[in-house]
Design a protein around this motif. Structure first.
Motif, PDB file in Angstrom:
ATOM      1  N   ALA A 183      42.603   5.646  16.426  1.00  0.00           N
ATOM      2  CA  ALA A 183      41.650   5.654  17.535  1.00  0.00           C
ATOM      3  C   ALA A 183      40.270   6.032  17.027  1.00  0.00           C
ATOM      4  O   ALA A 183      40.135   6.915  16.171  1.00  0.00           O
ATOM      5  CB  ALA A 183      42.099   6.625  18.624  1.00  0.00           C
ATOM      6  N   ALA A 184      39.253   5.373  17.576  1.00  0.00           N
ATOM      7  CA  ALA A 184      37.870   5.665  17.216  1.00  0.00           C
ATOM      8  C   ALA A 184      37.000   5.593  18.459  1.00  0.00           C
ATOM      9  O   ALA A 184      37.105   4.643  19.247  1.00  0.00           O
ATOM     10  CB  ALA A 184      37.367   4.696  16.160  1.00  0.00           C
ATOM     11  N   SER A 185      36.131   6.610  18.625  1.00  0.00           N
ATOM     12  CA  SER A 185      35.154   6.633  19.704  1.00  0.00           C
ATOM     13  C   SER A 185      33.791   6.874  19.086  1.00  0.00           C
ATOM     14  O   SER A 185      33.559   7.934  18.488  1.00  0.00           O
ATOM     15  CB  SER A 185      35.497   7.724  20.719  1.00  0.00           C
ATOM     16  N   ILE A 186      32.888   5.909  19.223  1.00  0.00           N
ATOM     17  CA  ILE A 186      31.588   5.953  18.564  1.00  0.00           C
ATOM     18  C   ILE A 186      30.505   5.793  19.620  1.00  0.00           C
ATOM     19  O   ILE A 186      30.498   4.821  20.373  1.00  0.00           O
ATOM     20  CB  ILE A 186      31.468   4.841  17.508  1.00  0.00           C
ATOM     21  N   ALA A 187      29.577   6.763  19.650  1.00  0.00           N
ATOM     22  CA  ALA A 187      28.442   6.704  20.570  1.00  0.00           C
ATOM     23  C   ALA A 187      27.169   6.946  19.773  1.00  0.00           C
ATOM     24  O   ALA A 187      27.013   7.992  19.150  1.00  0.00           O
ATOM     25  CB  ALA A 187      28.591   7.745  21.676  1.00  0.00           C
ATOM     26  N   GLN A 188      26.294   5.959  19.763  1.00  0.00           N
ATOM     27  CA  GLN A 188      25.004   6.079  19.097  1.00  0.00           C
ATOM     28  C   GLN A 188      23.912   5.795  20.128  1.00  0.00           C
ATOM     29  O   GLN A 188      23.681   4.647  20.487  1.00  0.00           O
ATOM     30  CB  GLN A 188      24.909   5.121  17.908  1.00  0.00           C
ATOM     31  N   TYR A 189      23.260   6.868  20.575  1.00  0.00           N
ATOM     32  CA  TYR A 189      22.299   6.761  21.656  1.00  0.00           C
ATOM     33  C   TYR A 189      20.858   6.890  21.187  1.00  0.00           C
ATOM     34  O   TYR A 189      19.939   6.779  21.992  1.00  0.00           O
ATOM     35  CB  TYR A 189      22.579   7.837  22.717  1.00  0.00           C
ATOM     36  N   GLY A 190      20.666   7.151  19.918  1.00  0.00           N
ATOM     37  CA  GLY A 190      19.316   7.309  19.409  1.00  0.00           C
ATOM     38  C   GLY A 190      18.761   5.999  18.884  1.00  0.00           C
ATOM     39  O   GLY A 190      19.151   4.908  19.308  1.00  0.00           O
TER      40      GLY A 190
END
Length: 299
Positions: A183-190
């Motif tokens: 499982a992978a959860s990736i959040a890039q908000y910049g």
């Protein structure tokens, strides 16, 4: 009996092609604008395909190819200019949903096996590629590349792997999972966040959140039941994690700018944590063996 429904816009340069074999197939094409092109091919029973292309659209291309009892839909939204999308599915029970809005999006996805799912939403100048081979894999991907184009590449091989990517403003994510139940959860908000990570084995977990500008994270987990967690904020941080073995845990938190953290783990049941809350910090943890524990706090 095959059920076929086709609606094509009145503009002169639209093009649509449908090929269906088997029983109870269903296909819908609806195009408006200039130079649109759509292709649906279905082979098997109980397939369902739909392509919708925007109200104000130019140069859209959408293609769905399904073999078996799969479902797919593509929508390329209003004010769209140069979008392109392609879905390929082989097996049964696979599902793909694609939505692309505005500007220069491009997408290539495929699932080979049974009961896989892909949901992709792209806005602005976003590009993505995704491949799934196996059974029960799932991917949810959302990209906003309006101000600075985004790129995502996801490859999943095995069974019951799960990936979720949400990135904006120049995010670049490359993820590979090979094995089962990873499982992978990736959040890039910049702005201009970069991630490249490989998981090989079973039951590995990756969680990433990057904000700020020009932060990057790279690494890999090889083995079973390893866990990696990363949080980076502010600007120009770098981090890496490399794990080889089983049941290892690594966590990095960098909440100021211009810092670097690295964790290397070889063995079993090792734990490492780095927290850096000031600028221009540097930390390295290396573990070899079984049951080691290490913590670094700098501020």
């Amino acid at each position: 009996a095959a059920l076929l429904s086709v609606a094509i816009g009145a503009h002169a340069d639209n093009n649509a092609k449908l090929v269906q074999t088997g029983n109870d197939n269903d296909a819908t094409i609806n195009q408006t604008g200039l130079l649109n092109e759509a292709t649906i091919r279905q082979n098997g029973t109980a397939n369902n395909g739909a392509i919708y292309q925007g109200v104000i659209a130019e140069l859209n291309v959408a293609s769905i190819v399904q073999i078996g009892s799969n479902k797919a839909s593509i929508y390329q939204g209003d004010e769209t200019y140069f979008s392109s999308a392609s879905v390929y599915q082989q097996g049964t029970g696979n599902r793909a949903e694609v939505e692309q809005y505005w500007y220069t999006n491009d997408l290539q996805i495929s699932s080979i096996g049974d009961n896989n799912s892909i949901s992709a939403t792209q806005l602005g100048s976003a590009r993505a590629e995704a491949r799934q081979i196996g059974n029960g894999n799932s991917l949810v991907m959302t990209q906003d590349g309006v101000f600075s184009g985004s790129w995502a590449a996801v490859y999943q091989v095995g069974n019951d792997n799960n990936a979720r990517i949400d990135q904006r403003n120049g995010g670049d994510s490359q993820l590979a999972q090979n094995g089962n139940s990873n499982a992978a959860s990736i959040a890039q908000y910049g702005l201009r966040g970069v991630l490249a990570f490989n998981q090989v084995g079973d039951d590995n977990l990756l969680t990433v959140e990057q904000t700020g500008r020009d932060n990057s994270f790279r690494g890999s987990s090889t083995g079973n039941s390893n866990s990696v967690e990363l949080v980076q904020g502010f600007d120009l941080n770098q981090a890496s994690v490399v794990q080889s073995g089983d049941d290892n845990i690594a966590a990095i938190n960098q909440l100021a700018g211009y810092s670097e953290a690295r964790i290397n783990q070889v063995g079993m049941a090792n734990q490492a944590s780095v927290t850096q809350n000031a600028e221009l910090m540097n930390a390295v943890i290396s573990q070899t063996g079984t049951g080691n524990m290490a913590t670094v706090n700098q501020q």
